[in-house]
Motif scaffolding. Sequence first.
Motif, PDB file in Angstrom:
ATOM      1  N   MET A 120       0.835  -1.202   0.000  1.00 26.93           N
ATOM      2  CA  MET A 120       0.000   0.000   0.000  1.00 26.93           C
ATOM      3  C   MET A 120       0.868   1.250   0.000  1.00 26.93           C
ATOM      4  SD  MET A 120      -2.726  -1.119   2.878  1.00 26.93           S
ATOM      5  CE  MET A 120      -3.438   0.471   3.239  1.00 26.93           C
ATOM      6  N   ILE A 121       1.904   1.233   0.848  1.00 27.46           N
ATOM      7  CA  ILE A 121       2.741   2.426   0.976  1.00 27.46           C
ATOM      8  C   ILE A 121       3.463   2.708  -0.337  1.00 27.46           C
ATOM      9  CG2 ILE A 121       4.782   3.327   2.152  1.00 27.46           C
ATOM     10  CD1 ILE A 121       3.852   1.718   4.606  1.00 27.46           C
ATOM     11  N   SER A 122       3.856   1.628  -1.044  1.00 23.60           N
ATOM     12  CA  SER A 122       4.613   1.817  -2.269  1.00 23.60           C
ATOM     13  C   SER A 122       3.736   1.922  -3.509  1.00 23.60           C
ATOM     14  CB  SER A 122       5.587   0.650  -2.462  1.00 23.60           C
ATOM     15  OG  SER A 122       6.806   0.951  -1.867  1.00 23.60           O
ATOM     16  N   ALA A 123       2.416   1.877  -3.342  1.00 28.03           N
ATOM     17  CA  ALA A 123       1.542   1.879  -4.508  1.00 28.03           C
ATOM     18  C   ALA A 123       1.652   3.202  -5.249  1.00 28.03           C
ATOM     19  CB  ALA A 123       0.105   1.639  -4.069  1.00 28.03           C
ATOM     20  N   ASN A 124       1.824   3.100  -6.550  1.00 30.66           N
ATOM     21  CA  ASN A 124       1.903   4.306  -7.366  1.00 30.66           C
ATOM     22  C   ASN A 124       0.924   4.211  -8.531  1.00 30.66           C
ATOM     23  OD1 ASN A 124       3.082   6.820  -7.800  1.00 30.66           O
ATOM     24  ND2 ASN A 124       4.397   5.995  -9.413  1.00 30.66           N
ATOM     25  N   ASP A 125      -0.132   3.428  -8.321  1.00 27.26           N
ATOM     26  CA  ASP A 125      -1.052   3.132  -9.407  1.00 27.26           C
ATOM     27  C   ASP A 125      -2.338   2.654  -8.748  1.00 27.26           C
ATOM     28  OD1 ASP A 125      -0.778   1.953 -12.589  1.00 27.26           O
ATOM     29  OD2 ASP A 125      -2.382   1.190 -11.337  1.00 27.26           O
ATOM     30  N   LEU A 126      -3.472   2.937  -9.361  1.00 27.19           N
ATOM     31  CA  LEU A 126      -4.740   2.568  -8.717  1.00 27.19           C
ATOM     32  C   LEU A 126      -4.851   1.052  -8.555  1.00 27.19           C
ATOM     33  CD1 LEU A 126      -7.142   5.062 -10.488  1.00 27.19           C
ATOM     34  CD2 LEU A 126      -6.330   5.156  -8.150  1.00 27.19           C
ATOM     35  N   ILE A 127      -4.302   0.298  -9.532  1.00 28.59           N
ATOM     36  CA  ILE A 127      -4.380  -1.159  -9.424  1.00 28.59           C
ATOM     37  C   ILE A 127      -3.518  -1.647  -8.267  1.00 28.59           C
ATOM     38  CG2 ILE A 127      -3.936  -3.325 -10.631  1.00 28.59           C
ATOM     39  CD1 ILE A 127      -4.328  -1.806 -13.246  1.00 28.59           C
ATOM     40  N   ALA A 128      -2.289  -1.111  -8.172  1.00 30.39           N
ATOM     41  CA  ALA A 128      -1.402  -1.517  -7.083  1.00 30.39           C
ATOM     42  C   ALA A 128      -2.000  -1.116  -5.741  1.00 30.39           C
ATOM     43  CB  ALA A 128      -0.037  -0.878  -7.268  1.00 30.39           C
ATOM     44  N   LEU A 129      -2.639   0.034  -5.704  1.00 31.70           N
ATOM     45  CA  LEU A 129      -3.306   0.502  -4.479  1.00 31.70           C
ATOM     46  C   LEU A 129      -4.340  -0.507  -4.020  1.00 31.70           C
ATOM     47  CD1 LEU A 129      -4.825   4.029  -4.024  1.00 31.70           C
ATOM     48  CD2 LEU A 129      -6.354   2.139  -4.020  1.00 31.70           C
ATOM     49  N   TYR A 130      -5.185  -0.940  -4.968  1.00 25.86           N
ATOM     50  CA  TYR A 130      -6.243  -1.875  -4.608  1.00 25.86           C
ATOM     51  C   TYR A 130      -5.673  -3.221  -4.162  1.00 25.86           C
ATOM     52  CZ  TYR A 130     -10.363  -4.720  -4.884  1.00 25.86           C
ATOM     53  OH  TYR A 130     -11.374  -5.583  -4.565  1.00 25.86           O
ATOM     54  N   MET A 131      -4.644  -3.676  -4.884  1.00 24.86           N
ATOM     55  CA  MET A 131      -4.039  -4.966  -4.538  1.00 24.86           C
ATOM     56  C   MET A 131      -3.465  -4.932  -3.126  1.00 24.86           C
ATOM     57  SD  MET A 131      -4.461  -7.124  -6.732  1.00 24.86           S
ATOM     58  CE  MET A 131      -4.865  -7.456  -8.394  1.00 24.86           C
ATOM     59  N   GLY A 132      -2.752  -3.864  -2.817  1.00 28.01           N
ATOM     60  CA  GLY A 132      -2.163  -3.745  -1.487  1.00 28.01           C
ATOM     61  C   GLY A 132      -3.229  -3.729  -0.411  1.00 28.01           C
ATOM     62  N   ILE A 133      -4.274  -2.927  -0.629  1.00 27.74           N
ATOM     63  CA  ILE A 133      -5.335  -2.816   0.378  1.00 27.74           C
ATOM     64  C   ILE A 133      -6.005  -4.162   0.593  1.00 27.74           C
ATOM     65  CG2 ILE A 133      -7.646  -1.895   0.743  1.00 27.74           C
ATOM     66  CD1 ILE A 133      -6.784   0.697  -0.217  1.00 27.74           C
ATOM     67  N   GLU A 134      -6.266  -4.883  -0.500  1.00 24.51           N
ATOM     68  CA  GLU A 134      -6.968  -6.159  -0.351  1.00 24.51           C
ATOM     69  C   GLU A 134      -6.105  -7.187   0.373  1.00 24.51           C
ATOM     70  OE1 GLU A 134     -10.324  -7.178  -0.998  1.00 24.51           O
ATOM     71  OE2 GLU A 134     -10.162  -5.026  -0.777  1.00 24.51           O
TER      72      GLU A 134
END
Lengths: 480, 204
Positions: A120-134
């Motif tokens: 989540m902290i390293s997410a730089n993209d909406l897809i990566a954001l969602y993956m991290g959160i899930e």
Amino acid sequence: MSFAHDYATAAPEIFLAIAAMGLLMLGVFRGNGSTRLLSWLAVLCFAITLIMVLRAPEASAVSFAGMYVADGFTAFAKALVLIASAAGLIMSLGYIKEEGMNRFEYPVLFVLATLGMLMMISANDLIALYMGIELQSLSLYVIAAFKRDSLRSTEAGLKYFVLGALSSGMLLYGCSLIYGFTGATGFDAIATAMRGQEHASIGLIVGIVFLCAGLAFKVSAVPFHMWTPDVYEGAPTPVTAFFAIAPKVAGLALFMRALIVPFLAISADWQQIIIVISVASMLLGAFAAIWQDNIKRLMAYSSIGHVGYALIGLAAGSAEGVRGVLIYLTIYVVMNIGTFACILCMRRRTGMVEGISDLAGLSKSSPLMALALAIFMFSMAGIPPLGGFFGKFYVFIAAVNAELYALAVIGVLSSVVGSFYYLRIIKIMYFDEPAEPFEGPMSFEMRAIIGVCGVFIVFFAFYTAPLVASAQIAASALIP
Amino acid sequence: MILQGLTFYIFAAVAVMAGMMVVSARNPVHSVLFLILTFFTTAALFVLIGAEFLAMVLVVVYVGAVAVLFLFVVMMLDINFVEMREGFLQYMPIGVLVGIILLVELLMVLGTATMSPEIMAVGTEPIPDLADRQNTAAIGDVIYTKYIYAFQAAGMILLVAMVGAIVLTLRQRPGVRKQVIADQLARRREDAVELKKVQPGQGI
């Protein structure tokens, strides 16, 4: 961008992912008897990951086609998360053994949840954001329900799961609207699309609102806080401690990146959302906690309030504000680790107790624990020489410099109200008729954690400068 | 173009209606069947935008596996769905109200937006022309290269789901008789069979 570069920048996450799978295999072959060994190995993995994070080059590095970013900001937030997770796991050791939760999946799920937070902290993209959160949320749902024979624990897990799924839905809808109106999922690409625009199109604003709603749920800010008291009360106590520290750091770090990096050009549009959320969280945190008599519920409302204070820094929308949030989070994490370590020592012959009245006369039966808890409570209330004061000070300064005077004033006033219930705990410990003493002696790990946190909070004034300096470097990575 | 639009609206309308029926049907088995209908119409919508691979995956995986599994669960579990539904009517008015407000807001917002036909080409990952690259191959081009991070992350999420399901539901029951093939093979004739000399007219 070569593969080698990609894997080098994401090395901490890759290491932690492989470590999680390795620990899982070890657990499967050695059985539940190895939980303690696995837990210490997991702590070792956190330590190694921490070293990898801190030794990474400071310059910003983007990899995996722009999905992943590593810079000073991520390093600071990741270090906090890793320390918080390690402390949470160490605090659990005694509890899971006593309460029949001694299954080897427990440390493995901790590692997987932490991996999600790093992503989540390293997410730089909406897809990566969602993956991290899930990844983070799914692990947390399972950990919340880990004491599966207890009705309250399973209820907490189920409640968290259902509401979390709803918030993920809102988050995804927001992401799809943002993608639809900007044509990009990467934060940098969205920022490029935003450049030169004074105001966002109304569809994009709706997307941002949904995104904020989803993220506010994850950090339990008002009006998306309803799950917090129930889940905190129902979940096993060390799990509550973990919930109160690590995911908040990851959630707020993600909140800051997801708003500031892509949408800095239109900050006026989202600033008002954050101001409303922040004010509501501070007020609810201050007032609703007054009537609580269960200490875990009280800590839930307290954490809602603290998220409100941290969001002040985000509302400021400046590098100074981000710096304030990072300092606030550091102190918040330490205070909460210490407080929950004390709560985990509230054990009588009949089992764990959670009532605030059970603390009565603690100063007579175990004066050192009472002193430590008093220090943490004073610090949470924001009484000057202690750490908590400095955390609030730096976010309020940022708000004042961003000309958000009303927000700063409400923050100060609600922290006055909030100090009522922190001081009430101190009053009960020192001036009430003693209740039955807790079962001793405390384990070495607990004493060490409480001692380190207490010393950190008391002497914070002496090493404020290095922390502020590193938070400054981290903040300037986000807002140049 | 008109035919395409018409098809889209028909399938979209059916998908929404079926989706509503999933939550409002009285019989849970009907709910699952409506869920299957939703999957089918969504697959048709995928075909319409030229994503045949996704359409087929939706049918094979969701209809073929997930929905059938759902059906098993619904039929095997002894859950009183009427009881679970009791709060439904009580909260329906406020739910419908919130839903309508949200719908109106979204219509007002999205009504002002204009969609240009070129939008498909400027997306993050535009669909290549079917003539020079097949759909399945086009997904394969990016999923293990550009999107490897998301792909691996999805793998970790599935691992958590698996661990979680086992942690929360698996119970070790002692005394269950399991087939141990090694024991079966190691069994010799002498261990199991005993020859007895039986005298005529006496029995054992």
